[in-house]
Design an enzyme around this catalytic site. Sequence first.
Site, short mmCIF file in Angstrom:
data_model
loop_
_atom_site.label_atom_id
_atom_site.label_comp_id
_atom_site.label_asym_id
_atom_site.label_seq_id
_atom_site.Cartn_x
_atom_site.Cartn_y
_atom_site.Cartn_z
CE1 TYR A 154 -4.25 -2.03 5.49
CE2 TYR A 154 -3.57 0.25 4.62
CZ TYR A 154 -3.95 -1.14 4.61
OH TYR A 154 -3.93 -1.53 2.84
CB SER A 214 -0.77 0.02 1.46
OG SER A 214 -1.49 0.63 1.73
P1 NDP Z 1 -11.23 -6.04 -0.08
O1 NDP Z 1 -11.65 -5.71 1.16
O2 NDP Z 1 -12.42 -5.82 -1.16
O3 NDP Z 1 -10.75 -7.56 -0.24
C1 NDP Z 1 -9.99 -7.93 1.39
C2 NDP Z 1 -10.23 -9.44 0.18
O4 NDP Z 1 -8.85 -9.88 1.47
C3 NDP Z 1 -11.11 -9.82 0.18
O5 NDP Z 1 -10.92 -11.40 -0.13
C4 NDP Z 1 -11.40 -10.81 1.78
O6 NDP Z 1 -11.60 -12.02 2.11
C5 NDP Z 1 -10.11 -11.24 2.22
N1 NDP Z 1 -9.29 -11.99 3.78
C6 NDP Z 1 -9.52 -11.31 4.37
N2 NDP Z 1 -9.57 -11.83 5.83
C7 NDP Z 1 -8.57 -12.82 5.21
C8 NDP Z 1 -7.96 -14.14 5.78
N3 NDP Z 1 -7.52 -14.30 7.01
N4 NDP Z 1 -8.24 -15.08 4.77
C9 NDP Z 1 -8.32 -15.01 3.23
N5 NDP Z 1 -8.20 -13.97 2.79
C10 NDP Z 1 -8.74 -12.49 4.02
O7 NDP Z 1 -10.72 -5.52 -0.34
P2 NDP Z 1 -9.11 -4.87 -1.34
O8 NDP Z 1 -9.37 -5.61 -1.84
O9 NDP Z 1 -9.42 -3.29 -1.01
O10 NDP Z 1 -8.26 -5.41 -0.16
C11 NDP Z 1 -6.89 -6.31 -0.73
C12 NDP Z 1 -5.31 -5.62 -0.43
O11 NDP Z 1 -5.50 -4.83 -1.04
C13 NDP Z 1 -5.35 -5.67 1.19
O12 NDP Z 1 -4.41 -6.52 1.35
C14 NDP Z 1 -5.17 -4.17 0.61
O13 NDP Z 1 -4.47 -3.84 2.59
C15 NDP Z 1 -4.58 -3.62 -0.18
N6 NDP Z 1 -5.01 -2.34 -0.45
C16 NDP Z 1 -6.26 -1.64 -0.60
C17 NDP Z 1 -6.03 -0.22 -1.39
C18 NDP Z 1 -8.18 0.20 -1.01
O14 NDP Z 1 -7.83 1.42 -1.01
N7 NDP Z 1 -8.56 -0.59 -0.73
C19 NDP Z 1 -5.49 0.07 -1.51
C20 NDP Z 1 -4.11 -0.10 -0.93
C21 NDP Z 1 -3.91 -1.17 -0.51
P3 NDP Z 1 -13.28 -13.24 2.59
O15 NDP Z 1 -13.47 -12.25 3.73
O16 NDP Z 1 -13.41 -13.78 1.89
O17 NDP Z 1 -11.43 -14.18 3.52
#
Ligand code: NDP
Length: 245
Positions: A152, A139
């Site tokens: 975070y 990020s």
């Molecule tokens: P979402 O909330 O849309 O997606 C997060 C994903 O992580 C979900 O598919 C969820 O799946 C999965 N997840 C969470 N906990 C677990 C777990 N314990 N085991 C397996 N899967 C897990 O958010 P984003 O798409 O935005 O986030 C994706 C990545 O991008 C993250 O690492 C985030 O920090 C990073 N990011 C996002 C930004 C943004 O502005 N959106 C900016 C910078 C980085 P499920 O709940 O089904 O397990």
Amino acid sequence: MRTTLDPKVALVTGASSGIGRATALALSKAGATVAVGGRRTERLTALAQEAPGEMLVLDMDVSDPESVRKAVDTTVERFGTLDIVVNNAGVMLTGPVLGADPTEWTRMVETNLLGSMYTVHSALPHLLRSHGTVVQISSTSGRVSSVGAAVYSATKFGINAFTEALRQEVTEQGVRVVVVEPGFVSTELADHITDPAGRAVAKSMAESMRTLQPEDIAAAVVYAVTQPDHVAVNEILVRPTDQSR
Ligand code: NDP
């Protein structure tokens, strides 16, 4: 038809929504066979039906090393190899340090930081054999820390530190390692914030700019993993044009 990533096998963690979902689809469209991990398997099953290529649904909790090991083993047993790992699963439970619920800190560290380490640990022997690629979704918070994002940011700084050491360990053995650092992307990420002030900050940020879409980050991942073998793209920072920090 042979496409760019055919016959590569990719594993994407956290593929049930947002960036992971878009990345899994983009890799599939580029010809890869994709294993998709997450806890909401019904969403993964729906994604697999939408994908142009074969997709393997994995019930995977990245905070549990045994679940991670099983997911990696299942992928390799099914497809015989593993070429690309996208460590994307993450949670962002922002809020001030004072008065925070430390169980939310544990969740962020276990999911974002330890989760990606467990996945690398299980996948690395296979990636060394296939001369594969590790994509770490970090990020802008992995480069700049800010009020309300202490823990975070700590997880994302941690990912960047781990990744640079990993890169130095494996690059000469043909494994490429790339950190992708998105700015604000429109996803479900902020919906899980429990602190009202943290939610308000995320909401006002989203309203103040033309945010990135998950597909914008998926395109960056596809760019990195479709380079010729001798080209290692090590870091990609992608912000919305309207985001200054
Ligand atoms: P979402 O909330 O849309 O997606 C997060 C994903 O992580 C979900 O598919 C969820 O799946 C999965 N997840 C969470 N906990 C677990 C777990 N314990 N085991 C397996 N899967 C897990 O958010 P984003 O798409 O935005 O986030 C994706 C990545 O991008 C993250 O690492 C985030 O920090 C990073 N990011 C996002 C930004 C943004 O502005 N959106 C900016 C910078 C980085 P499920 O709940 O089904 O397990």
